[in-house]
Write a protein that holds these residues in place. Structure first.
Motif, PDB file in Angstrom:
ATOM      1  N   ARG A 199       4.313   7.930  12.723  1.00 52.98           N
ATOM      2  CA  ARG A 199       4.563   6.424  11.814  1.00 52.98           C
ATOM      3  C   ARG A 199       2.918   6.179  11.135  1.00 52.98           C
ATOM      4  O   ARG A 199       2.947   5.812   9.866  1.00 52.98           O
ATOM      5  CB  ARG A 199       4.723   5.355  12.758  1.00 52.98           C
ATOM      6  N   MET A 200       2.041   6.493  12.101  1.00 53.29           N
ATOM      7  CA  MET A 200       0.525   6.135  11.152  1.00 53.29           C
ATOM      8  C   MET A 200       0.586   7.340  10.241  1.00 53.29           C
ATOM      9  O   MET A 200       0.038   6.651   9.295  1.00 53.29           O
ATOM     10  CB  MET A 200      -0.489   6.280  12.320  1.00 53.29           C
ATOM     11  N   ALA A 201       0.611   8.382  10.255  1.00 54.19           N
ATOM     12  CA  ALA A 201       0.427   9.255   9.145  1.00 54.19           C
ATOM     13  C   ALA A 201       1.436   8.738   7.958  1.00 54.19           C
ATOM     14  O   ALA A 201       0.937   8.914   6.820  1.00 54.19           O
ATOM     15  CB  ALA A 201       0.794  10.689   9.614  1.00 54.19           C
ATOM     16  N   ALA A 202       2.467   8.451   8.486  1.00 55.84           N
ATOM     17  CA  ALA A 202       3.526   7.959   7.044  1.00 55.84           C
ATOM     18  C   ALA A 202       2.963   6.978   6.360  1.00 55.84           C
ATOM     19  O   ALA A 202       2.970   6.783   5.072  1.00 55.84           O
ATOM     20  CB  ALA A 202       4.803   7.797   7.778  1.00 55.84           C
ATOM     21  N   GLU A 203       2.483   5.774   7.180  1.00 52.89           N
ATOM     22  CA  GLU A 203       1.883   4.578   6.548  1.00 52.89           C
ATOM     23  C   GLU A 203       0.745   4.946   5.735  1.00 52.89           C
ATOM     24  O   GLU A 203       0.436   4.510   4.678  1.00 52.89           O
ATOM     25  CB  GLU A 203       1.535   3.794   7.816  1.00 52.89           C
ATOM     26  N   ALA A 204      -0.166   5.855   6.183  1.00 51.84           N
ATOM     27  CA  ALA A 204      -1.463   6.298   5.649  1.00 51.84           C
ATOM     28  C   ALA A 204      -1.028   6.806   4.060  1.00 51.84           C
ATOM     29  O   ALA A 204      -1.643   6.625   3.168  1.00 51.84           O
ATOM     30  CB  ALA A 204      -2.319   7.116   6.279  1.00 51.84           C
ATOM     31  N   VAL A 205      -0.106   7.728   4.309  1.00 52.13           N
ATOM     32  CA  VAL A 205       0.257   8.393   2.974  1.00 52.13           C
ATOM     33  C   VAL A 205       1.182   7.463   2.050  1.00 52.13           C
ATOM     34  O   VAL A 205       0.623   7.540   0.675  1.00 52.13           O
ATOM     35  CB  VAL A 205       1.540   9.757   3.254  1.00 52.13           C
ATOM     36  N   THR A 206       1.741   6.522   2.436  1.00 56.15           N
ATOM     37  CA  THR A 206       2.274   5.518   1.585  1.00 56.15           C
ATOM     38  C   THR A 206       1.154   4.738   0.889  1.00 56.15           C
ATOM     39  O   THR A 206       1.041   4.520  -0.195  1.00 56.15           O
ATOM     40  CB  THR A 206       3.320   4.422   2.264  1.00 56.15           C
ATOM     41  N   TRP A 207      -0.183   4.423   1.563  1.00 55.51           N
ATOM     42  CA  TRP A 207      -1.207   3.762   1.049  1.00 55.51           C
ATOM     43  C   TRP A 207      -1.720   4.667   0.048  1.00 55.51           C
ATOM     44  O   TRP A 207      -2.121   4.227  -0.882  1.00 55.51           O
ATOM     45  CB  TRP A 207      -2.122   3.234   2.475  1.00 55.51           C
ATOM     46  N   ILE A 208      -1.993   5.850   0.508  1.00 54.30           N
ATOM     47  CA  ILE A 208      -2.710   6.949  -0.346  1.00 54.30           C
ATOM     48  C   ILE A 208      -1.994   6.732  -1.726  1.00 54.30           C
ATOM     49  O   ILE A 208      -2.566   6.878  -2.841  1.00 54.30           O
ATOM     50  CB  ILE A 208      -2.818   8.269   0.236  1.00 54.30           C
ATOM     51  N   GLU A 209      -0.721   6.955  -1.761  1.00 53.63           N
ATOM     52  CA  GLU A 209       0.285   6.762  -2.821  1.00 53.63           C
ATOM     53  C   GLU A 209       0.051   5.860  -4.079  1.00 53.63           C
ATOM     54  O   GLU A 209       0.307   5.642  -5.088  1.00 53.63           O
ATOM     55  CB  GLU A 209       1.755   6.937  -2.538  1.00 53.63           C
ATOM     56  N   GLN A 210      -0.531   4.720  -3.153  1.00 48.96           N
ATOM     57  CA  GLN A 210      -0.494   3.520  -4.164  1.00 48.96           C
ATOM     58  C   GLN A 210      -1.905   3.309  -4.670  1.00 48.96           C
ATOM     59  O   GLN A 210      -2.290   2.455  -5.722  1.00 48.96           O
ATOM     60  CB  GLN A 210      -0.345   2.246  -3.024  1.00 48.96           C
ATOM     61  N   GLN A 211      -2.942   4.238  -4.282  1.00 49.50           N
ATOM     62  CA  GLN A 211      -4.026   4.192  -5.025  1.00 49.50           C
ATOM     63  C   GLN A 211      -4.432   4.949  -6.331  1.00 49.50           C
ATOM     64  O   GLN A 211      -4.479   6.180  -6.276  1.00 49.50           O
ATOM     65  CB  GLN A 211      -5.422   4.592  -3.951  1.00 49.50           C
ATOM     66  N   LYS A 212      -4.067   4.407  -7.310  1.00 55.05           N
ATOM     67  CA  LYS A 212      -3.951   5.156  -8.364  1.00 55.05           C
ATOM     68  C   LYS A 212      -5.128   4.754  -9.427  1.00 55.05           C
ATOM     69  O   LYS A 212      -5.520   5.437 -10.325  1.00 55.05           O
ATOM     70  CB  LYS A 212      -2.677   4.812  -9.410  1.00 55.05           C
ATOM     71  N   GLU A 213      -5.892   3.559  -9.243  1.00 54.48           N
ATOM     72  CA  GLU A 213      -6.953   3.185 -10.185  1.00 54.48           C
ATOM     73  C   GLU A 213      -8.387   3.318  -9.767  1.00 54.48           C
ATOM     74  O   GLU A 213      -9.304   3.198 -10.467  1.00 54.48           O
ATOM     75  CB  GLU A 213      -6.652   1.542 -10.554  1.00 54.48           C
ATOM     76  N   LYS A 214      -8.322   3.916  -8.150  1.00 51.45           N
ATOM     77  CA  LYS A 214      -9.823   3.767  -7.841  1.00 51.45           C
ATOM     78  C   LYS A 214      -9.808   4.751  -6.836  1.00 51.45           C
ATOM     79  O   LYS A 214      -8.674   5.153  -6.351  1.00 51.45           O
ATOM     80  CB  LYS A 214     -10.405   2.312  -7.381  1.00 51.45           C
ATOM     81  N   PRO A 215     -11.011   5.505  -6.260  1.00 51.42           N
ATOM     82  CA  PRO A 215     -11.032   6.142  -5.295  1.00 51.42           C
ATOM     83  C   PRO A 215     -10.822   5.517  -3.870  1.00 51.42           C
ATOM     84  O   PRO A 215     -11.105   4.355  -3.901  1.00 51.42           O
ATOM     85  CB  PRO A 215     -12.602   6.885  -5.639  1.00 51.42           C
ATOM     86  N   PHE A 216     -10.603   6.418  -2.821  1.00 51.69           N
ATOM     87  CA  PHE A 216     -10.300   5.623  -1.611  1.00 51.69           C
ATOM     88  C   PHE A 216     -11.104   6.183  -0.368  1.00 51.69           C
ATOM     89  O   PHE A 216     -11.429   7.315  -0.369  1.00 51.69           O
ATOM     90  CB  PHE A 216      -8.678   5.944  -1.312  1.00 51.69           C
ATOM     91  N   TYR A 217     -11.134   5.234   0.738  1.00 49.16           N
ATOM     92  CA  TYR A 217     -11.803   5.678   1.823  1.00 49.16           C
ATOM     93  C   TYR A 217     -10.864   5.362   3.082  1.00 49.16           C
ATOM     94  O   TYR A 217     -10.337   4.334   3.144  1.00 49.16           O
ATOM     95  CB  TYR A 217     -12.965   5.135   2.157  1.00 49.16           C
ATOM     96  N   LEU A 218     -10.221   6.564   3.558  1.00 51.35           N
ATOM     97  CA  LEU A 218      -9.130   6.330   4.617  1.00 51.35           C
ATOM     98  C   LEU A 218      -9.711   6.552   5.816  1.00 51.35           C
ATOM     99  O   LEU A 218     -10.318   7.762   6.206  1.00 51.35           O
ATOM    100  CB  LEU A 218      -8.038   7.094   4.159  1.00 51.35           C
ATOM    101  N   ASN A 219      -9.828   5.651   6.721  1.00 52.88           N
ATOM    102  CA  ASN A 219     -10.212   5.853   8.102  1.00 52.88           C
ATOM    103  C   ASN A 219      -8.935   6.064   9.054  1.00 52.88           C
ATOM    104  O   ASN A 219      -7.910   5.098   9.099  1.00 52.88           O
ATOM    105  CB  ASN A 219     -10.918   4.371   8.640  1.00 52.88           C
ATOM    106  N   TYR A 220      -8.356   7.348   9.316  1.00 53.81           N
ATOM    107  CA  TYR A 220      -7.568   7.505   9.907  1.00 53.81           C
ATOM    108  C   TYR A 220      -7.887   7.946  11.656  1.00 53.81           C
ATOM    109  O   TYR A 220      -8.210   9.223  11.912  1.00 53.81           O
ATOM    110  CB  TYR A 220      -6.492   8.668   9.724  1.00 53.81           C
ATOM    111  N   TRP A 221      -8.048   6.941  12.357  1.00 52.84           N
ATOM    112  CA  TRP A 221      -8.289   7.054  13.732  1.00 52.84           C
ATOM    113  C   TRP A 221      -7.080   7.306  14.834  1.00 52.84           C
ATOM    114  O   TRP A 221      -6.665   6.124  15.069  1.00 52.84           O
ATOM    115  CB  TRP A 221      -9.448   6.075  14.255  1.00 52.84           C
TER     116      TRP A 221
END
Length: 659
Positions: A199-221
């Motif tokens: 679930r956490m990995a799927a939620e992280a991927v959904t969030w990544i897909e939403q970042q179109k206008e700026k770079p992202f920093y993802l903390n996946y702990w």
């Protein structure tokens, strides 16, 4: 070495200028040992193909270290670039109710201990400037997924620079279990049997897909592979059929947990490939401490860190040497390896070094003394609503240093790394309160006031020749001991560490040095031939139990300590009552209807602390209780229990245990 970095932020600039900046993903595994992946050739049982995919894309570090042998201290170090010696966060107690923000000198210790341990804080102060805040102010979208364990609101990820936090929990592990149903307050499974890491990995991927206008920093702990020890049943059965009884790594449950961890990494990599982001994404993969070698699952320890000595909560290599891969397109050669010394505190300054721009100015390096005089940054915002306009120029003090040269294939010869752990949990290979330094092939451990007349005691190892730390060379190499101990003293001074002090109540007659490193004995139910008083059918795990004057006294309490009872005659909704004296903290009852093979259900409670209190907990069981376990908050002071009462409502059966 201390670094003082002046971070200059231009105000009012468009974030579109950062569209070409690399994305950053930090994957932090929980309790994953150096020998728990296929990176280093020390396991044939655990399978980690996606970790190997990472390694093929970047650089594998063979000598990477966590800031601490326990989780919360390492997490704080990764976020701030500061040692636990500086922040004071030295134990995983950031889920307890009481708020303590500053480490203080301890007041007392038992007479068999030579040193008094400091009292650590219970939260990561928001005054520290985190890597998330720095990147957010530079135009990055920020998100945290998974375990936090640095404090609930107002010390949660949302107040430490992250726009998003899921599942927004302050606990030390997954709520209830890895496999749904979970016990998170506001985060529920989407389907029966859903695994939290999926679930956490799927939620992280959904969030990544939403970042179109700026770079992202993802903390996946990750929650993986911390207790509780459960996994997908099909995976457990698969690995059960692969057991080599002669292998020290032989828990099918743990192997299945590692598989789910590895699958989550694969999910992230697949998404980066599909979205064509892989060539512009930095990935840091590491762990918060060494593998767990003190719990029990499937009739064995969860894992083995061999050839390293010790494990989680120890200052030997098995407690702090961790797996590490850094993927940095254009910087790190794919499939390369490095024996450079790196540690948790290094990643923040390394990212700043590599992400220099008009908004992230080049590092302004100063001497240790000038950096030590720099004050911590002050935050002016709340509830995670940081803005560059409210901050201006800010100074961050680092105890780590950039490893960018190592990522480019260069040597870091002469670099020193420090681990500070002023505590002595009773796990195998435990040491009294201590601090260590690594430099090149050598490692020195200082045991605070562990020598004669209050002097420090030392352990010195040449890790090139003695990776298993079997030969203490302190007596043969006094010049190295003196040199390295001077480095330790400078480190402790520079970080303003609150250190252990001599114990004025120390009684040599009660001191047993032969027990050092030996796991604390587990409580037994006494028989007529045993000296241990009867526990009335209850059994203690991860703690030491004794009964005196009708009071059960529990000491040496680990982070998964409990007392358990076979409640076979109880069924249906049950009320548990008990009288307890302990420090404040959150804990829980759980019950396993089918014994140790079953899936635990949980009911939580909170202790106020400060004296005796009676607690009532409702256990909404739908069938037989099976095994009931009362978990204890991890703490240095003993826990005392007067009595425990179980009342099941289907027939009013009553069990009252008075010790």
């Amino acid at each position: 070495m201390l670094r003082s970095l002046l971070l200059l932020f231009a105000l009012g600039s468009s974030i579109s200028a950062f569209a070409a900046q690399p994305n950053v993903i930090v994957i932090l595994a929980d309790d994953l040992g150096w020998s728990d992946t296929s990176l280093y050739g020390h396991t044939t049982y655990y399978q980690t193909p996606n970790v190997e995919r990472l390694a093929k894309r970047g650089m594998t570090f063979t000598r990477a270290y966590s800031a601490s042998p326990l989780c919360s201290p390492t997490r704080s170090a990764l976020l701030t670039g500061q040692s636990p010696a500086r922040t004071g966060i030295t134990v995983p107690n950031c889920h307890v109710p009481q708020v303590v923000l500053q480490a203080t000198t301890g007041k007392k210790a038992p007479p068999d201990q030579k040193a008094i341990q400091p009292d650590p804080p219970t939260r990561l102060k928001t005054e520290y400037r985190t890597i998330a805040e720095t990147l957010k102010d530079a135009g990055y979208a920020t998100a945290h997924f998974g375990k936090w364990h640095l404090g609930p609101e107002p010390y949660s990820p949302l107040q430490q620079g992250f726009d998003v936090d899921l599942p927004h929990t302050a606990g030390p592990g997954p709520a209830g279990s890895f496999v749904a149903p979970w016990k998170f307050a506001n985060f529920k499974e989407k389907s029966p049997g859903e695994h939290i890491e999926d679930r956490m990995a799927a939620e992280a991927v959904t969030w990544i897909e939403q970042q179109k206008e700026k770079p992202f920093y993802l903390n996946y702990w990750m929650f993986s592979v911390h207790a509780p020890f459960d996994a997908k049943k099909a995976n457990m059965e698969k690995h059960r059929g692969r057991i080599d009884p002669k292998d020290a790594q032989r828990s099918p449950t743990y192997a299945a947990m590692i598989e789910s961890m590895d699958d989550a990494i694969g999910t992230l990599l697949d998404a980066l490939d599909r979205l064509k982001l892989a060539d512009n994404t930095i990935i840091i993969f590491t762990a918060d401490n060494g593998g767990n070698m003190y719990n029990e699952i499937d009739g064995t320890t969860p894992t083995s860190n061999r050839p390293l000595r010790g494990g989680k909560a120890t200052m030997f290599e098995g407690g702090t040497r961790v797996p590490c891969v850094v993927v940095w397109p254009g910087i790190a050669t794919p499939g390369s390896r490095s024996d450079a010394l790196v540690q948790s505190e290094d990643f923040y300054p390394t990212l700043l070094d590599g992400l220099q721009s008009s908004h992230l100015a080049p590092r302004d390096e100063h001497s240790a003394s000038s950096a030590n005089n720099a004050s911590d940054s002050s935050k002016t915002s709340s509830a995670g609503e940081a803005s560059s306009s409210s901050r201006g120029a800010m100074t961050a003090t680092f105890d780590g240093s950039s490893i960018l040269p190592a990522l480019k294939g260069e040597s870091l010869a002469g670099k020193a790394t420090f681990q500070y752990f002023p505590h002595n949990p009773g796990v195998p290979d435990w040491l009294p309160p201590s601090v260590s330094v690594h430099r090149d092939d050598w490692k020195l451990i200082r045991i605070f006031h562990g020598g004669e007349k209050g002097a420090h005691r030392h352990l010195l190892f040449n890790l090139r020749d003695d990776l298993g730390e079997k030969n203490n060379l302190a007596a043969q190499k006094p010049e190295i001991v003196a040199e390295f101990d001077a480095m330790i003293e400078t480190f402790l001074t520079d970080t303003k560490a609150v250190v252990p002090v001599p114990n004025p109540a120390f009684d040599p007659a009660k001191y047993h040095p032969e027990l050092e490193g030996k796991p604390k004995p587990k409580a037994k139910t006494a028989s007529k031939d045993e000296a241990v008083p009867a526990l009335q059918g209850w059994k203690a795990r991860e703690c030491q139990a004794a009964v005196k004057n009708g009071i059960l006294r529990l000491t040496n309490i680990g982070d998964a300590a409990f007392i358990g009872f076979a409640a076979g005659k109880h069924s249906g909704p049950t009320t548990a009552k008990f009288r307890i004296k302990a420090q404040a903290g959150a804990s829980h009852f759980d019950w396993l209807a089918n014994g140790n093979e079953g899936k635990a259900q949980r009911a939580e409670f909170t202790l106020k602390g400060g004296g005796w209190e009676e607690i009532t907990v409702e256990l909404p069981a739908k069938g037989p209780l099976g095994i009931v376990r009362l978990y204890l908050p991890m703490q240095e002071q003993p826990v005392e229990i007067d009595w425990i009462e179980l009342t099941s409502k289907n027939g009013g059966k009553l069990t009252r245990t008075g010790f």
